[in-house]
Design an enzyme around this catalytic site. Structure first.
Site, PDB file in Angstrom:
ATOM      1  N   TYR A  16       0.531  -1.135  -0.321  1.00 45.59           N
ATOM      2  CA  TYR A  16      -0.095  -0.169   0.004  1.00 45.59           C
ATOM      3  C   TYR A  16       0.822   1.475   0.122  1.00 45.59           C
ATOM      4  O   TYR A  16       0.331   2.863   0.031  1.00 45.59           O
ATOM      5  CB  TYR A  16      -1.008  -0.174   1.347  1.00 45.59           C
ATOM      6  CG  TYR A  16      -2.425  -0.932   1.185  1.00 45.59           C
ATOM      7  CD1 TYR A  16      -2.974  -0.843   0.500  1.00 45.59           C
ATOM      8  CD2 TYR A  16      -1.694  -2.001   2.141  1.00 45.59           C
ATOM      9  CE1 TYR A  16      -3.919  -1.841   0.206  1.00 45.59           C
ATOM     10  CE2 TYR A  16      -2.766  -3.159   1.613  1.00 45.59           C
ATOM     11  CZ  TYR A  16      -3.841  -3.219   1.599  1.00 45.59           C
ATOM     12  OH  TYR A  16      -5.092  -4.039   1.829  1.00 45.59           O
ATOM     13  N   HIS A  21      -4.270   6.559  -1.243  1.00 44.00           N
ATOM     14  CA  HIS A  21      -4.856   6.526  -0.199  1.00 44.00           C
ATOM     15  C   HIS A  21      -3.509   6.878   1.180  1.00 44.00           C
ATOM     16  O   HIS A  21      -3.931   7.331   2.073  1.00 44.00           O
ATOM     17  CB  HIS A  21      -5.825   5.566   0.093  1.00 44.00           C
ATOM     18  CG  HIS A  21      -6.756   5.476   0.583  1.00 44.00           C
ATOM     19  ND1 HIS A  21      -7.542   6.867   0.745  1.00 44.00           N
ATOM     20  CD2 HIS A  21      -7.097   4.150   1.309  1.00 44.00           C
ATOM     21  CE1 HIS A  21      -8.535   6.000   1.531  1.00 44.00           C
ATOM     22  NE2 HIS A  21      -8.738   4.874   1.769  1.00 44.00           N
ATOM     23  N   PHE A  67      -4.748  -0.754   9.657  1.00 44.37           N
ATOM     24  CA  PHE A  67      -5.565  -0.909   8.684  1.00 44.37           C
ATOM     25  C   PHE A  67      -6.504   1.062   9.220  1.00 44.37           C
ATOM     26  O   PHE A  67      -6.509   1.548   9.543  1.00 44.37           O
ATOM     27  CB  PHE A  67      -6.836  -1.829   8.038  1.00 44.37           C
ATOM     28  CG  PHE A  67      -5.359  -2.827   7.271  1.00 44.37           C
ATOM     29  CD1 PHE A  67      -5.296  -2.347   6.391  1.00 44.37           C
ATOM     30  CD2 PHE A  67      -5.139  -3.799   8.287  1.00 44.37           C
ATOM     31  CE1 PHE A  67      -4.463  -3.188   5.885  1.00 44.37           C
ATOM     32  CE2 PHE A  67      -4.412  -4.524   7.653  1.00 44.37           C
ATOM     33  CZ  PHE A  67      -3.731  -4.835   6.133  1.00 44.37           C
ATOM     34  N   ASN A  69      -9.012   2.175   7.760  1.00 41.78           N
ATOM     35  CA  ASN A  69     -10.354   1.969   9.085  1.00 41.78           C
ATOM     36  C   ASN A  69     -10.501   2.359  10.441  1.00 41.78           C
ATOM     37  O   ASN A  69     -11.787   2.442  10.804  1.00 41.78           O
ATOM     38  CB  ASN A  69     -12.220   1.310   8.582  1.00 41.78           C
ATOM     39  CG  ASN A  69     -10.977   0.085   8.770  1.00 41.78           C
ATOM     40  OD1 ASN A  69     -10.396  -0.211   9.078  1.00 41.78           O
ATOM     41  ND2 ASN A  69     -12.468  -1.020   8.726  1.00 41.78           N
ATOM     42  N   ASN A 115     -13.185   6.724   5.612  1.00 47.32           N
ATOM     43  CA  ASN A 115     -12.888   5.786   6.974  1.00 47.32           C
ATOM     44  C   ASN A 115     -12.193   6.108   8.350  1.00 47.32           C
ATOM     45  O   ASN A 115     -12.354   5.324   8.966  1.00 47.32           O
ATOM     46  CB  ASN A 115     -13.110   4.755   6.086  1.00 47.32           C
ATOM     47  CG  ASN A 115     -14.392   3.763   5.428  1.00 47.32           C
ATOM     48  OD1 ASN A 115     -15.247   4.532   5.396  1.00 47.32           O
ATOM     49  ND2 ASN A 115     -13.488   2.707   4.233  1.00 47.32           N
TER      50      ASN A 115
END
Length: 194
Positions: A16, A21, A67, A69, A115
């Site tokens: 990631y 993001h 993560f 969220n 989120n």
């Protein structure tokens, strides 16, 4: 109120690291590098942290290792431990509603479907009144494509624009501590990478 905690939102792991993001974490990485304050993992805060001094103020940097969220778990833990109020927190995050090359400061507001912000608001006792640094990543043009878009890597041309906006945001963060939020906001909000 002085800012005491600056957070960069991200998803953990190498897969990631280069995704849109994670733009908030790119900003923290740059700030830590500029101020020679390497981040180190601190499990009790569920993230990578560092301490910097800006204009005599102690400021904590945080990139959660949860993560996205669950970002509030890290922010809540650090805010609680250091008795930091929501309006003393700056959260950097990717922003679909701004184009690459643009970044803006904002105080409060909703989560806009993000989120990470949603969880932070919840973990701060449903208090949305923290500062945000919105790092523009653009929008795919179709709401059904948003998840794939934010978890995708920007093309080189867009990455360059995002990096330039983050660089200006880091400079404006330092300006905030030197000359105040109004001056920093005015400068950042007139910047657009070409």
């Amino acid at each position: 109120m002085a800012i005491k905690l600056i957070v960069g939102l991200a998803n953990p792991g190498a897969e990631y690291a280069a995704t849109r993001h994670n733009a908030g974490a790119w900003y923290i990485d740059l700030l830590a590098e500029r101020l020679r304050a390497p981040l180190r993992e601190e499990p009790k805060f569920f993230g990578y942290t560092s301490r910097i001094t800006l204009e005599g103020e102690d400021v904590r940097l945080l990139v959660p290792t949860t993560f996205m969220n669950l970002s509030g778990k890290a922010v809540g833990a650090m805010a609680s431990f250091y008795r930091i109020q929501p309006d003393e927190i700056l959260v950097a995050h990717d922003e679909l509603d701004l184009p690459p090359g643009v970044a803006k400061f904002k105080l409060g507001g909703g989560h806009g479907g993000h989120n990470g912000l949603k969880d932070i608001i919840s973990k701060l006792g449903n208090n949305p009144n923290f500062h945000r640094l919105r790092v523009g990543i653009g929008h795919p043009g179709d709401k059904n494509k948003v998840v794939g878009f934010v978890l995708g890597k920007p093309p080189v041309s867009e990455q360059k624009l995002i990096d330039e906006a983050i660089d200006e945001a880091a400079r404006c963060t330092e300006l905030w501590f030197k000359e105040g939020l109004a001056k920093a906001t005015s400068r950042l909000h007139t910047f657009k990478a070409q």
